[in-house]
Design an enzyme around this catalytic site. Structure first.
Site, mmCIF file in Angstrom:
data_model
loop_
_atom_site.group_PDB
_atom_site.id
_atom_site.type_symbol
_atom_site.label_atom_id
_atom_site.label_comp_id
_atom_site.label_asym_id
_atom_site.label_seq_id
_atom_site.Cartn_x
_atom_site.Cartn_y
_atom_site.Cartn_z
ATOM 1 N N GLU A 8 -8.653 10.707 5.171
ATOM 2 C CA GLU A 8 -8.892 9.898 6.088
ATOM 3 C C GLU A 8 -8.998 10.833 7.364
ATOM 4 O OE1 GLU A 8 -6.514 5.700 5.656
ATOM 5 O OE2 GLU A 8 -5.251 7.677 5.923
ATOM 6 N N GLU B 167 0.789 -1.120 -0.152
ATOM 7 C CA GLU B 167 -0.187 -0.065 -0.019
ATOM 8 C C GLU B 167 0.963 1.280 -0.140
ATOM 9 O OE1 GLU B 167 -3.525 1.871 2.764
ATOM 10 O OE2 GLU B 167 -2.349 0.382 3.338
#
Length: 243
Positions: free
Chosen positions: A224, A139
């Site tokens: 986020e 990621e």
């Protein structure tokens, strides 16, 4: 009559592009992209979030997400994002360039706020694979903003990295079955970013053990939030993978 028909078609398209989604895992088509709420961590806190597709044009998209989250200040509550539908399945060794452009702004934002604005790029040993799945090997995050003292997964392993016209720190650490590599802006909020993602891929291939045989499986961009409230406007985003 022809003008009326054309006007009706334009009106329908404009109406469709302004649809707001509010469910935990709601998604909707967004031209070359898919817009998703992805409120995967909402149970850790108290709050709400909605996301709205504003417009699409070719390989570009504009959207907004509005959120208010409280409690559990160290827990991510969501990752509202757009995912490119076709910019994937390319092996890093075959990638010639990956041009991207992202203009965004906080229309409103609380003080304090704990949130990032970031790319979330997934790679694996196969051409296809869902993000954050058993098919994921790496990621790769690129934080254009990180407010409120939040930190990526793992620990900082390098600073002063110059890529795409900006300076970055690099964080590295495991999460589930994949490794997370996060480039975090040392230049404060980068609200107008243009660059070549290949520079980031080349750097981790050359320095951090990422095999050039890895495939790009997904490119997402979004935010986020941990705590606070904000209205985040993505004026324009685009990305492409060129072989």
């Amino acid at each position: 009559m022809r003008f009326s028909t054309l006007f009706s078609l334009v009106a329908v398209a404009a109406s469709a592009s302004a649809q707001t989604i509010s469910g935990q895992f709601d998604c909707e088509p967004a031209g070359a992209y898919t817009l998703c709420q992805n409120l995967w961590g909402e149970s850790a806190g108290v709050g709400h979030q909605t996301s709205t597709l504003l417009s699409t044009s070719g390989n570009s998209v504009s959207w907004r997400t509005v959120w208010n989250w409280q409690n559990a200040p160290n827990n991510v509550k969501s990752y509202a994002n757009v995912l490119h539908n076709t910019a994937k399945g390319v092996q890093l060794s075959n990638l010639k360039s990956a041009p991207t452009s992202w203009q965004w702004t906080y229309e409103t934002v609380s003080n304090p706020v704990r949130a990032d604005v970031s790319y979330d790029i997934w790679t694996g040993v196969t051409p296809s694979g869902q993000p954050a799945s058993s098919a994921s090997s790496f990621e790769i995050m690129i934080w254009l903003s990180g407010r409120g003292g939040i930190q990526p997964v793992g620990s900082q392993v390098q600073s002063g990295i110059s890529l795409a016209g900006h300076n970055w720190t690099l964080w590295k650490g495991p999460n589930a079955n994949w490794e997370v590599l996060s480039f975090v802006s040392q230049d404060g909020d980068i609200t107008n970013f243009s660059g070549d993602l290949k520079q980031f891929f080349d750097f981790i291939v050359q320095n951090y053990g990422v095999a050039s045989s890895q495939f790009v499986q997904a490119i997402q961009t979004g935010t986020e939030p941990f705590t606070g409230n904000a209205s985040l406007l993505i004026n324009n985003f685009s990305v492409a993978l060129n072989q």
